[in-house]
Structure formats: C-alpha cells, structure tokens
Write a protein that holds these residues in place. Structure first.
Motif, PDB file in Angstrom:
ATOM      1  N   TYR A   1      45.291  41.456  29.942  1.00 28.23           N
ATOM      2  CA  TYR A   1      44.905  40.125  29.449  1.00 28.23           C
ATOM      3  C   TYR A   1      43.476  40.133  28.932  1.00 28.23           C
ATOM      4  O   TYR A   1      42.683  41.015  29.266  1.00 28.23           O
ATOM      5  N   GLY A   2      43.155  39.090  28.109  1.00 26.28           N
ATOM      6  CA  GLY A   2      41.822  38.982  27.525  1.00 26.28           C
ATOM      7  C   GLY A   2      40.750  38.893  28.599  1.00 26.28           C
ATOM      8  O   GLY A   2      41.011  38.422  29.712  1.00 26.28           O
ATOM      9  N   LYS A   3      39.536  39.346  28.247  1.00 25.00           N
ATOM     10  CA  LYS A   3      38.480  39.419  29.260  1.00 25.00           C
ATOM     11  C   LYS A   3      38.092  38.050  29.806  1.00 25.00           C
ATOM     12  O   LYS A   3      37.623  37.943  30.930  1.00 25.00           O
ATOM     13  N   ASN A   4      38.300  36.995  28.993  1.00 23.74           N
ATOM     14  CA  ASN A   4      37.905  35.662  29.453  1.00 23.74           C
ATOM     15  C   ASN A   4      38.817  35.113  30.547  1.00 23.74           C
ATOM     16  O   ASN A   4      38.445  34.206  31.284  1.00 23.74           O
ATOM     17  N   VAL A   5      40.049  35.651  30.615  1.00 20.16           N
ATOM     18  CA  VAL A   5      40.980  35.165  31.647  1.00 20.16           C
ATOM     19  C   VAL A   5      41.356  36.256  32.658  1.00 20.16           C
ATOM     20  O   VAL A   5      41.891  35.964  33.716  1.00 20.16           O
ATOM     21  N   ARG A   6      41.037  37.486  32.314  1.00 22.06           N
ATOM     22  CA  ARG A   6      41.513  38.634  33.108  1.00 22.06           C
ATOM     23  C   ARG A   6      41.170  38.509  34.603  1.00 22.06           C
ATOM     24  O   ARG A   6      42.014  38.710  35.459  1.00 22.06           O
ATOM     25  N   TYR A   7      39.941  38.142  34.884  1.00 19.31           N
ATOM     26  CA  TYR A   7      39.511  38.191  36.291  1.00 19.31           C
ATOM     27  C   TYR A   7      40.039  37.020  37.114  1.00 19.31           C
ATOM     28  O   TYR A   7      40.261  37.165  38.312  1.00 19.31           O
ATOM     29  N   SER A   8      40.259  35.873  36.422  1.00 21.07           N
ATOM     30  CA  SER A   8      40.855  34.773  37.185  1.00 21.07           C
ATOM     31  C   SER A   8      42.316  35.102  37.482  1.00 21.07           C
ATOM     32  O   SER A   8      42.832  34.792  38.557  1.00 21.07           O
ATOM     33  N   TYR A   9      43.002  35.758  36.529  1.00 24.69           N
ATOM     34  CA  TYR A   9      44.395  36.185  36.761  1.00 24.69           C
ATOM     35  C   TYR A   9      44.438  37.223  37.884  1.00 24.69           C
ATOM     36  O   TYR A   9      45.303  37.185  38.753  1.00 24.69           O
ATOM     37  N   MET A  10      43.469  38.124  37.813  1.00 23.64           N
ATOM     38  CA  MET A  10      43.405  39.199  38.814  1.00 23.64           C
ATOM     39  C   MET A  10      43.241  38.602  40.221  1.00 23.64           C
ATOM     40  O   MET A  10      43.922  38.991  41.166  1.00 23.64           O
ATOM     41  N   GLU A  11      42.352  37.628  40.304  1.00 24.01           N
ATOM     42  CA  GLU A  11      42.076  36.985  41.592  1.00 24.01           C
ATOM     43  C   GLU A  11      43.316  36.274  42.118  1.00 24.01           C
ATOM     44  O   GLU A  11      43.650  36.387  43.302  1.00 24.01           O
ATOM     45  N   HIS A  12      43.994  35.567  41.210  1.00 29.15           N
ATOM     46  CA  HIS A  12      45.184  34.820  41.626  1.00 29.15           C
ATOM     47  C   HIS A  12      46.284  35.767  42.107  1.00 29.15           C
ATOM     48  O   HIS A  12      46.890  35.548  43.161  1.00 29.15           O
ATOM     49  N   THR A  13      46.520  36.836  41.327  1.00 34.64           N
ATOM     50  CA  THR A  13      47.564  37.797  41.709  1.00 34.64           C
ATOM     51  C   THR A  13      47.229  38.426  43.061  1.00 34.64           C
ATOM     52  O   THR A  13      48.104  38.585  43.920  1.00 34.64           O
ATOM     53  N   PHE A  14      45.960  38.759  43.224  1.00 33.25           N
ATOM     54  CA  PHE A  14      45.520  39.355  44.492  1.00 33.25           C
ATOM     55  C   PHE A  14      45.791  38.397  45.651  1.00 33.25           C
ATOM     56  O   PHE A  14      46.314  38.793  46.695  1.00 33.25           O
ATOM     57  N   GLU A  15      45.420  37.110  45.439  1.00 36.36           N
ATOM     58  CA  GLU A  15      45.625  36.118  46.507  1.00 36.36           C
ATOM     59  C   GLU A  15      47.090  36.042  46.902  1.00 36.36           C
ATOM     60  O   GLU A  15      47.427  36.042  48.089  1.00 36.36           O
ATOM     61  N   VAL A  16      47.968  35.998  45.880  1.00 36.61           N
ATOM     62  CA  VAL A  16      49.402  35.845  46.175  1.00 36.61           C
ATOM     63  C   VAL A  16      49.922  37.080  46.916  1.00 36.61           C
ATOM     64  O   VAL A  16      50.585  36.961  47.949  1.00 36.61           O
ATOM     65  N   MET A  17      49.592  38.270  46.404  1.00 40.05           N
ATOM     66  CA  MET A  17      50.175  39.464  47.055  1.00 40.05           C
ATOM     67  C   MET A  17      49.626  39.671  48.457  1.00 40.05           C
ATOM     68  O   MET A  17      50.354  40.146  49.333  1.00 40.05           O
ATOM     69  N   THR A  18      48.378  39.305  48.694  1.00 36.62           N
ATOM     70  CA  THR A  18      47.855  39.498  50.058  1.00 36.62           C
ATOM     71  C   THR A  18      48.245  38.345  50.987  1.00 36.62           C
ATOM     72  O   THR A  18      48.237  38.519  52.198  1.00 36.62           O
ATOM     73  N   ASP A  19      48.583  37.195  50.415  1.00 35.53           N
ATOM     74  CA  ASP A  19      49.133  36.127  51.269  1.00 35.53           C
ATOM     75  C   ASP A  19      50.552  36.491  51.697  1.00 35.53           C
ATOM     76  O   ASP A  19      50.969  36.200  52.814  1.00 35.53           O
ATOM     77  N   LEU A  20      51.290  37.129  50.782  1.00 37.85           N
ATOM     78  CA  LEU A  20      52.664  37.533  51.111  1.00 37.85           C
ATOM     79  C   LEU A  20      52.660  38.666  52.141  1.00 37.85           C
ATOM     80  O   LEU A  20      53.494  38.708  53.028  1.00 37.85           O
ATOM     81  N   ASP A  21      51.742  39.597  51.996  1.00 43.02           N
ATOM     82  CA  ASP A  21      51.671  40.727  52.921  1.00 43.02           C
ATOM     83  C   ASP A  21      50.199  40.989  53.266  1.00 43.02           C
ATOM     84  O   ASP A  21      49.544  41.830  52.651  1.00 43.02           O
ATOM     85  N   PRO A  22      49.677  40.242  54.246  1.00 46.55           N
ATOM     86  CA  PRO A  22      48.235  40.365  54.545  1.00 46.55           C
ATOM     87  C   PRO A  22      47.851  41.725  55.123  1.00 46.55           C
ATOM     88  O   PRO A  22      46.677  42.040  55.212  1.00 46.55           O
ATOM     89  N   LYS A  23      48.834  42.535  55.519  1.00 42.20           N
ATOM     90  CA  LYS A  23      48.492  43.816  56.155  1.00 42.20           C
ATOM     91  C   LYS A  23      48.474  44.986  55.171  1.00 42.20           C
ATOM     92  O   LYS A  23      48.248  46.126  55.580  1.00 42.20           O
ATOM     93  N   ASN A  24      48.719  44.708  53.907  1.00 41.38           N
ATOM     94  CA  ASN A  24      48.758  45.785  52.926  1.00 41.38           C
ATOM     95  C   ASN A  24      47.334  46.258  52.596  1.00 41.38           C
ATOM     96  O   ASN A  24      46.671  45.724  51.706  1.00 41.38           O
TER      97      ASN A  24
END
Lengths: 294, 262
Positions: free
Chosen positions: A77-100
């Motif tokens: 994704y474009g640099k202006n949105v990349r890091y907010s997307y990255m943060e959101h994806t990270f939040e979701v995957m670690t909320d689903l599996d906090p021990k990963n």
C-alpha cells in the motif's frame, strides 16, 4: 438442419473463443490493477471483535493466515496509509492470538526498516504486556533500543524486564549491565558484571571465555567511570568553595573532599588535569593478560 | 434375554449398518479429501511463514480437522433418518419388533463410529506432518478428544433435525446451530457493550447462558502453546457434551416416535 459435425465444430469454436476472451480479459484486468496507484488497493480487515466472531473459534488459524498476509503484503500500500494499515492488521492478528511471539518480533522488524520507533515499541510493548512470562520480546526490544536507537535508558528498562523473566540467561544480564553503565547506574552495572565474572571464573568453554573477557573489560571501564564521576563531583564542590579547580588530587584529599586518592583498577595513579578538573586512566589494560588467551 | 440386552443388540446392529452405509457415502470421501488437502495446505503455508512452522501446521491442521469433521457430521447426519423415510427403506426396519428410539440411537452411534475413525485417521496424518517438522506433541490427541465431543453434539443436532425435517432444512438448522455455538461466546464482549439498558443486558446474558457454547469445547489454541488445561475442565467438557447430546437424541426419539410414517 445442420450436420452433427458442423454443430461440434461450432461448439468447439465457441469454447475456444470463450477461453481466449476470458484469458484476454484476465490479462487486461491484471494490467489495470497493476497500474492502479497504491492508495487504491483495496484493504479490508475487520476489527478484532468482528474477526473473532468470523473465525468461529479458530482464532489461532485465522491469526496465522493474517500473519502470512501481513508478512508478504505489508508494503503493498501507499506510504501515506501503509503504516496505519500495518498497525491495524497487527492489532487484529495479535488480538486473535496474543501468544504468537513471531507476530510481535516480525511486526517490530518491519516497522524498524523505515525507523518507525513509535511503532516498533508499540508492537513489542503489546507483546510484553500480553505475554507476562516471555523474555524474548523484551530482549528484542532492548536490542533495538541499545544497538539501533542508542537509547540506553529504554534499553535498560527492557533488559530489566527480560532479566526479571529469565535471570539465568547471561546474555540478558550482560546487556542489562552494559545498558545500565551507559545510563549512569554504574554501581548496579558493576555488581552485575562482577556476578557474571564470578559465574564464569573457572569456565573454559567458548561461552565462558567470552563472558569472562567481556566482564573483565567492562569492570575495568565501569570502575574508571566511577572514579572519574567521584572526582568530578569533588572538584565541583571544591570549585564552589574556592572558585577554581584544585591543583592536584592531594589537595582535594587534604581539604576533605575525597577520602582517598583514587587508584585505577590496576592499582596505578590516575593522571589529573587541573585545567579541566578531570582524571584520565593511563594504564594499558590488556584483558587477555587477566583472563589468558582463548 | 433381558429387554435391555435386546435393545442394546438392536442398537449395535443398526449402528453397524449405519457405519457401513456412511463409509460408502461419497460425501464422506469428498470431505475427507478436503480435510487431507487442508493438512497439505497447512504444510505448504508453513514454508511461507517466518518463524515457527510447527505452530502454523498445528493451528491450521487442527482447525481443518475440526471444520471438515463437523461438515461430515452435518452432511452425512442430516440424511440418515430422512432419506430412509424418502426411500421407504425404513419400513423394512420398523416392521420388525424394534423400538423407534433404538433406530435413532443406533443411527447416532453408527455415525459417531465413522466420525471417530475419520478423526483418528486425520490426527495420524497431522502427527506424521508434525513429526516431519519435529513439532509432534501427543497433546493433539487431547485436542482430538475435544473435537470428538463437539462432533457428538453436532451429530446429535443433525440427527434431531433429520428426524423431524427435510435434509435441506436440517442442514440449514444444524449449520445455524453450529454458527450460534461458535459465536455465542462473543455475546458478553460484543453485544452487551452495545446495549444501554440494564434489562436488555440481562436478557442478552440470559441468552448467552442458554445458547449452546461450542467454543468451550475448543482447546486447540491451548495445545498450540502447551498451556496446561485447567483441572476438571475435561470432565466438565465431557459431561457438557454427553448431557447436550443425550437431550437432543432424547428429543429426536420423542419426535420420531410420534411421527406418522404411513
């Protein structure tokens, strides 16, 4: 009425035409999507709560799939949105599996590439919080802070957490002591280095030799730093009283600002500079002489 | 011969017959092939991951086994009673001195035997994959036990609906039960905060407690990270699944007994 051969021929022709049409349209669509600006790439990852419902209980499996997607497409994704997307994806995957553990470590690594320090520590802090027994995540955070950011206070904080969770790992203790010495907590640093030296005193394995070498060297440096700091403090007090630096360390002792004239770790005198009011270690220290060749 | 012993023999005979019938079913092999493909897919995906391959194989493998076993249970289970009625083969069975309840119970145990064999086969395949990656843990058979408990409940609901409704309706209802069972645990976290009134919140929580909660029979996430299962959890899980299945089979028997098959 047409013959069966003609019917078959028309049907085959139709099938071939259909196949080539689909092939061409697919090729065109692929080309068009490739020339889209990055910002127009579609992104939809639901919130953690919705993802939990959607996973039907297989939260770890969904988290693994998201993690794989995250690893391969985070820079899609474009640099202006990349890091907010990255943060959101990270939040979701670690909320689903906090021990990963891998999710925290790799997300921090990906955020480290563009030196997004706030994200690096945000990802690792979540891992530290969600995994109270894990020492690898705080150790990883400490390494970023110490070797890349050169933020010794932060490094000491993370290594302290890692050390509390696993006091047996000398690597952690060694780096904690190193961070503490740079942070200014010289006494604690010295204590840890001396403990490491004591632990490996009679250990001739490569690991033992390394830690003996490292601790002997650091003990020498930290002892010098302590002496230097004490002398500087005493000089400052002398200057406040007499308006000038003391001409020698003997005068400093005579006036009662220090109890003893400090000696370097090899037992030799420090070189005192009356102009700057600082001391310098002049001993040539070779750790190999102390611990032997290895 | 005592009446109980006779009933047991009748149930065993029907269960054996159901086993043979289900093992010949095409849908059973199709779903098993999908499950094995899913295990292969998990292994392939594990090569793409950065970090622990074992975790990916274990997570996706157990999820695949659980999902496809449930699908087998639903799609084989929904036709077990209804198709017998449709094909009129049930008359050959019920014309004999056989209680209708024995027929339902026999059907249930027959399908459970097939699902058990299916589950063991898939767990062995997963074990081989994990052994190859040096990540085998005998705890996957523990996870298998809980998957089997979930299958016991799902099969009971499929047989229950099959005894009162058509296969399509049974499939929809059983799938709905499965979805509710796997989403009801999110009620307190998701639905309750959206409600502002205390009475509404209490009603939502009441439904949370009376709706089936199949997530309590899912221990795969714990197995992945070697988290010990709380003492008494297994016993409670077994009792929960046995009581739930008994209730559903009992209700199915009652409905089937009153059903006019002529």
């Amino acid at each position: 009425m047409r013959s069966p051969i003609l019917k078959r021929f028309i049907a085959t022709l139709f099938a071939i035409l259909l196949f080539f049409s689909i092939f061409n349209i697919h090729k065109d669509l692929t080309y068009i999507t490739r020339i889209y600006p990055d910002e127009y790439r579609s992104y939809y990852i639901p919130s953690s709560l919705h993802a939990k419902v959607f996973s039907l209980g297989y939260t770890n499996a969904l988290s693994d799939l998201l993690y794989l997607w995250f690893v391969y497409y985070w820079d899609w994704y474009g640099k202006n949105v990349r890091y907010s997307y990255m943060e959101h994806t990270f939040e979701v995957m670690t909320d689903l599996d906090p021990k990963n553990q891998d999710a925290y470590i790799i997300a921090a690594l990906l955020a480290f590439v563009p030196l997004k320090w706030d994200l690096v520590y945000k990802f690792l802090d979540k891992g530290i919080e969600k995994n109270p027994e894990n020492y690898v995540i705080p150790y990883d955070a400490g390494n970023y802070a110490l070797f890349s950011e050169k933020n010794y206070e932060r490094a000491a904080k993370y290594f302290q957490i890692a050390f509390e969770r696993n006091p047996e790992r000398t690597t952690i203790k060694n780096l904690l002591a190193y961070s503490l010495s740079h942070k200014g907590d010289l006494e604690t640093s010295l204590k840890y280095f001396e403990e490491i030296l004591d632990k490996y005193k009679n250990d001739d394995s490569p690991e033992g030799n390394y830690y003996r070498f490292s601790s002997v060297l650091h003990i020498f440096e930290v002892k010098n730093e302590i002496a230097k700091r004490d002398v500087e403090k005493a000089v400052e007090k002398y200057r406040a009283k007499f308006g000038k630096n003391p001409p020698s360390l003997r005068v400093l002792k005579k006036e009662g600002f220090i109890n003893e004239i400090p000696k370097d770790p090899l037992g030799k005198d420090y070189e005192y500079d009356p102009n700057s009011g600082t001391i310098k270690c002049v001993s040539k220290f070779n750790p190999k002489e102390v611990i032997g060749r290895w | 011969m005592s009446r109980f012993k006779l009933s047991c023999m009748q149930v065993i005979a029907i269960a054996k017959n159901t086993y043979k019938e289900a093992i010949r079913s095409k849908i059973f092999y199709v779903l098993m092939a999908f499950a094995i493909a899913m295990l292969g897919f998990a292994v392939i995906l594990s090569f793409l991951t950065i970090g622990s391959q074992k975790r990916v194989i274990l997570d996706l493998g157990l999820a695949g086994i659980s999902f496809f076993s449930v699908m087998t249970s639903i799609f084989v289970g929904i036709g077990l009673i209804y198709l017998e009625i449709e094909k009129k083969t049930i008359y050959n069975v019920l014309s004999k001195p056989l209680p209708r309840a024995s027929f339902i119970v026999g059907r249930y145990f027959g399908l459970m035997a097939v699902l058990g064999i299916n589950l063991i086969a898939m767990l062995i395949i997963l074990s081989i994959a994990l052994l190859f990656f040096k990540g085998f843990t005998p705890m996957i058979f523990y996870a298998g036990l809980f998957i089997y408990l979930e299958l016991a409940v799902i099969t009971a609901i499929a047989i229950f609906f099959s005894s009162i409704a058509s296969p399509v309706l049974s499939a929809i209802c059983t799938l709905a039960f499965y979805l509710i069972g796997h989403t009801s645990s999110t009620f307190p976290e998701m639905l309750v905060p959206l409600l502002h009134n205390d009475i509404q919140k209490k009603i939502a929580l009441f439904f949370f407690h009376i709706l089936p909660d199949l997530s309590i029979l899912n221990v795969s996430n714990l197995i992945t990270y070697n988290i010990p299962i709380a003492p008494g959890f297994t016993i409670r899980g077994i009792i929960y699944a046995v009581l739930f299945s008994t209730l559903l089979i009992f209700a199915g028997c009652l409905f089937f007994k009153k059903r006019d098959l002529v």
